[in-house]
Scaffold this motif. Sequence first.
Motif, PDB file in Angstrom:
ATOM      1  N   GLU A 151       1.566  -3.798  13.708  1.00  0.00           N
ATOM      2  CA  GLU A 151       0.411  -4.581  13.774  1.00  0.00           C
ATOM      3  C   GLU A 151      -1.261  -3.533  13.161  1.00  0.00           C
ATOM      4  O   GLU A 151      -1.635  -4.362  12.902  1.00  0.00           O
ATOM      5  CB  GLU A 151       0.920  -5.067  15.564  1.00  0.00           C
ATOM      6  N   ASN A 152      -0.372  -2.723  13.586  1.00  0.00           N
ATOM      7  CA  ASN A 152      -1.896  -1.872  13.133  1.00  0.00           C
ATOM      8  C   ASN A 152      -1.407  -0.754  11.257  1.00  0.00           C
ATOM      9  O   ASN A 152      -2.854  -1.157  11.148  1.00  0.00           O
ATOM     10  CB  ASN A 152      -1.437   0.153  13.482  1.00  0.00           C
ATOM     11  N   ALA A 153      -0.755  -2.064  10.823  1.00  0.00           N
ATOM     12  CA  ALA A 153      -0.366  -1.736   9.313  1.00  0.00           C
ATOM     13  C   ALA A 153      -1.393  -3.300   9.025  1.00  0.00           C
ATOM     14  O   ALA A 153      -1.943  -2.683   7.884  1.00  0.00           O
ATOM     15  CB  ALA A 153       0.747  -1.493   8.843  1.00  0.00           C
ATOM     16  N   PHE A 154      -1.163  -4.485   8.852  1.00  0.00           N
ATOM     17  CA  PHE A 154      -1.984  -5.036   9.206  1.00  0.00           C
ATOM     18  C   PHE A 154      -3.395  -5.485   9.151  1.00  0.00           C
ATOM     19  O   PHE A 154      -4.482  -4.993   8.295  1.00  0.00           O
ATOM     20  CB  PHE A 154      -1.524  -6.327   9.258  1.00  0.00           C
ATOM     21  N   LYS A 155      -3.751  -4.419   9.875  1.00  0.00           N
ATOM     22  CA  LYS A 155      -5.185  -4.028  10.510  1.00  0.00           C
ATOM     23  C   LYS A 155      -5.890  -2.838   9.705  1.00  0.00           C
ATOM     24  O   LYS A 155      -7.055  -3.236   9.282  1.00  0.00           O
ATOM     25  CB  LYS A 155      -5.239  -3.890  11.940  1.00  0.00           C
TER      26      LYS A 155
ATOM     27  N   ASP B  75      15.924  11.474  16.494  1.00  0.00           N
ATOM     28  CA  ASP B  75      16.416  11.189  15.380  1.00  0.00           C
ATOM     29  C   ASP B  75      15.926   9.698  15.166  1.00  0.00           C
ATOM     30  O   ASP B  75      15.999   9.521  14.258  1.00  0.00           O
ATOM     31  CB  ASP B  75      17.655  11.465  14.821  1.00  0.00           C
ATOM     32  N   ASP B  76      16.377   8.983  16.098  1.00  0.00           N
ATOM     33  CA  ASP B  76      15.879   7.245  16.204  1.00  0.00           C
ATOM     34  C   ASP B  76      15.028   6.668  16.132  1.00  0.00           C
ATOM     35  O   ASP B  76      14.494   6.454  14.706  1.00  0.00           O
ATOM     36  CB  ASP B  76      16.797   6.306  16.796  1.00  0.00           C
ATOM     37  N   GLU B  77      13.577   8.258  16.811  1.00  0.00           N
ATOM     38  CA  GLU B  77      12.263   7.309  16.617  1.00  0.00           C
ATOM     39  C   GLU B  77      12.236   7.463  14.985  1.00  0.00           C
ATOM     40  O   GLU B  77      11.035   7.659  14.666  1.00  0.00           O
ATOM     41  CB  GLU B  77      11.896   8.529  17.920  1.00  0.00           C
ATOM     42  N   LEU B  78      12.763   8.300  14.335  1.00  0.00           N
ATOM     43  CA  LEU B  78      11.976   9.406  13.029  1.00  0.00           C
ATOM     44  C   LEU B  78      12.283   7.526  12.052  1.00  0.00           C
ATOM     45  O   LEU B  78      11.691   7.746  11.164  1.00  0.00           O
ATOM     46  CB  LEU B  78      12.831  10.838  12.541  1.00  0.00           C
ATOM     47  N   SER B  79      13.594   6.755  12.703  1.00  0.00           N
ATOM     48  CA  SER B  79      14.169   5.591  11.659  1.00  0.00           C
ATOM     49  C   SER B  79      12.836   4.862  11.427  1.00  0.00           C
ATOM     50  O   SER B  79      13.430   3.816  11.050  1.00  0.00           O
ATOM     51  CB  SER B  79      15.129   6.011  10.691  1.00  0.00           C
ATOM     52  N   VAL B  80      12.151   4.372  13.250  1.00  0.00           N
ATOM     53  CA  VAL B  80      12.386   2.916  12.981  1.00  0.00           C
ATOM     54  C   VAL B  80      10.894   2.586  13.538  1.00  0.00           C
ATOM     55  O   VAL B  80       9.791   3.350  13.711  1.00  0.00           O
ATOM     56  CB  VAL B  80      12.767   2.606  14.752  1.00  0.00           C
ATOM     57  N   LEU B  81      10.145   1.962  12.436  1.00  0.00           N
ATOM     58  CA  LEU B  81       9.325   1.250  12.983  1.00  0.00           C
ATOM     59  C   LEU B  81       9.376  -0.055  13.776  1.00  0.00           C
ATOM     60  O   LEU B  81       9.603  -0.906  13.948  1.00  0.00           O
ATOM     61  CB  LEU B  81       8.590   0.283  11.663  1.00  0.00           C
ATOM     62  N   THR B  82       8.361   0.415  14.865  1.00  0.00           N
ATOM     63  CA  THR B  82       7.599  -0.751  15.819  1.00  0.00           C
ATOM     64  C   THR B  82       6.547  -2.341  15.987  1.00  0.00           C
ATOM     65  O   THR B  82       6.595  -1.636  14.603  1.00  0.00           O
ATOM     66  CB  THR B  82       7.230  -0.022  16.839  1.00  0.00           C
ATOM     67  N   LYS B  83       6.699  -2.522  16.534  1.00  0.00           N
ATOM     68  CA  LYS B  83       5.735  -3.751  16.292  1.00  0.00           C
ATOM     69  C   LYS B  83       4.537  -3.490  16.542  1.00  0.00           C
ATOM     70  O   LYS B  83       3.535  -3.869  15.359  1.00  0.00           O
ATOM     71  CB  LYS B  83       5.651  -4.687  17.733  1.00  0.00           C
ATOM     72  N   VAL B  84       4.038  -1.888  17.348  1.00  0.00           N
ATOM     73  CA  VAL B  84       2.574  -1.600  16.922  1.00  0.00           C
ATOM     74  C   VAL B  84       2.654  -1.306  15.737  1.00  0.00           C
ATOM     75  O   VAL B  84       1.378  -1.226  14.864  1.00  0.00           O
ATOM     76  CB  VAL B  84       2.372  -0.111  18.647  1.00  0.00           C
TER      77      VAL B  84
ATOM     78  N   ALA C  98       2.554   1.029   7.469  1.00  0.00           N
ATOM     79  CA  ALA C  98       3.475   1.276   8.149  1.00  0.00           C
ATOM     80  C   ALA C  98       3.904   2.640   8.914  1.00  0.00           C
ATOM     81  O   ALA C  98       4.294   3.237   9.946  1.00  0.00           O
ATOM     82  CB  ALA C  98       4.282   0.142   8.115  1.00  0.00           C
ATOM     83  N   VAL C  99       4.398   2.955   7.650  1.00  0.00           N
ATOM     84  CA  VAL C  99       4.762   4.167   7.679  1.00  0.00           C
ATOM     85  C   VAL C  99       3.891   5.545   8.092  1.00  0.00           C
ATOM     86  O   VAL C  99       3.751   5.966   9.537  1.00  0.00           O
ATOM     87  CB  VAL C  99       5.412   4.980   6.470  1.00  0.00           C
ATOM     88  N   GLU C 100       2.313   5.229   7.777  1.00  0.00           N
ATOM     89  CA  GLU C 100       1.845   5.978   7.992  1.00  0.00           C
ATOM     90  C   GLU C 100       1.479   5.493   9.612  1.00  0.00           C
ATOM     91  O   GLU C 100       0.697   7.074  10.534  1.00  0.00           O
ATOM     92  CB  GLU C 100       0.617   5.598   7.336  1.00  0.00           C
ATOM     93  N   GLN C 101       1.101   4.902  10.326  1.00  0.00           N
ATOM     94  CA  GLN C 101       0.791   4.061  11.773  1.00  0.00           C
ATOM     95  C   GLN C 101       2.676   4.937  12.314  1.00  0.00           C
ATOM     96  O   GLN C 101       2.493   5.365  13.331  1.00  0.00           O
ATOM     97  CB  GLN C 101       0.461   2.720  11.735  1.00  0.00           C
ATOM     98  N   GLN C 102       3.206   4.925  11.714  1.00  0.00           N
ATOM     99  CA  GLN C 102       4.301   5.480  12.808  1.00  0.00           C
ATOM    100  C   GLN C 102       4.116   7.009  12.961  1.00  0.00           C
ATOM    101  O   GLN C 102       4.859   7.709  14.244  1.00  0.00           O
ATOM    102  CB  GLN C 102       5.669   5.287  12.607  1.00  0.00           C
ATOM    103  N   ALA C 103       4.348   7.314  11.825  1.00  0.00           N
ATOM    104  CA  ALA C 103       3.940   8.889  11.799  1.00  0.00           C
ATOM    105  C   ALA C 103       2.772   9.686  12.910  1.00  0.00           C
ATOM    106  O   ALA C 103       2.506  10.467  13.196  1.00  0.00           O
ATOM    107  CB  ALA C 103       3.338   9.445  10.066  1.00  0.00           C
ATOM    108  N   ASN C 104       1.775   8.560  12.747  1.00  0.00           N
ATOM    109  CA  ASN C 104       0.209   8.930  13.400  1.00  0.00           C
ATOM    110  C   ASN C 104       0.331   8.932  15.247  1.00  0.00           C
ATOM    111  O   ASN C 104      -0.106   8.901  16.019  1.00  0.00           O
ATOM    112  CB  ASN C 104      -0.690   7.624  13.600  1.00  0.00           C
TER     113      ASN C 104
END
Length: 403
Positions: free
Chosen positions: A396-400, A384-393, A368-374
């Motif tokens: 979802e991509n983490a499980f895929k 700053d907030d976006e750097l620390s928040v994991l979203t639904k996307v 999930a952290v990797e997908q957030q980075a992508n």
Amino acid sequence: MKRELSGGCGIALLAFAALMIIVGIVAVFDMRAEGDCGDGALGLLVFVAILSPFIYWGYVMLYKFLRPGEPVRITKRMKQYGVAALLALVIFALWAALTSKPAPEAPAPITEIAQEPKESKDSVVITEVLEGDPYQELDELIGLESVKEEVHTIANFAKIQQQRKAQGLKVPKMSFHLVFTGSPGTGKTTVARIVARIYKDLGILKSGHTVETDRSGLVAEYVGQTATKTNAVIDSALNGVLFIDEAYALVPQDARSDYGQEAISTLLKRMEDDRDKLVVIIAGYPDEMKRFIDSNPGLQSRFTRYINFPDYTEQELFDIFKLYLNKNQYTMTDDAAQLLKDNLDYVVAHKTKNFGNARYVRNIFERAVEQQANRLSAQRSISDDELSVLTKVDIENAFKARK
């Protein structure tokens, strides 16, 4: 007129030099056969080669000392004998040095305790004794209620027996060796580290560090090397806990002749010889561990206390994911949390024997952290907030990506 010393002295010196050459050759080949021919042995041979021809000169000086009034000189033949002996020995020493190979290094005991768990090439990890209250850390673990109860029972029993001993009362013998059974990722290694610290707190162990290994850390590739390798790991675990994960692999189910038996024999002997300063915890799947223990009467008599580690529930896995978030300064949106719960529910309902439990959740978190980075790398500006928040996307991509 000066007295000439007999050439017989030179012949004696040459015979001595020839004997040194023969002995040296035999010694070098013998050391090579044993794998012990190193720089130290060759250095000694060179040293002898340089000194040997001067033995005669020492004889001359001694002769002059014992007969100070009698002049003496060295014969020409004697000088030739001395030079020949020197050249022969120097040539031999050079030959030995040029044709030798470095001696292989034997496994050495691991004596340094790392600041953090650190894995070596042979899957041997040494974990230092951390500061803090091990009982509190045990109670704060997510889930594992039956495990906590068992560990507290062991600790309470040990405390009371120590008080009885202090009062001069009889104390029944108790084995502190443990068998941890359960699936991967259920906290067996974490609890083993905590148990080691509790044993130190109770005075059962002096150090309380943990040495973690598996079959690859104990069994060597060739005959006769496994005992040395196993002893080295055990030496590093003295006054602490030796934790052997997947211990059943020491006795493969389909292997008739295997070096794992040598590791077991060595371990059992050391458990007896060092019973006051070594605690062994073995871990693995329940069925496989039962087969392993039943394979050897020595194992049956030494490992009598079992602690089962149940699989985590969906909610416990969700709490573990949130723990990773907090430790790494991340948060997640509500819809991301709901998607995570739904997916964990499905995974737990369809899990197999090899399900990784907490390891699986950790892997999902990392994905999930990797997908957030992508996702963020495609944006021109990032708050700053976006750097620390994991979203639904991201979830979802983490499980895929995990599939």
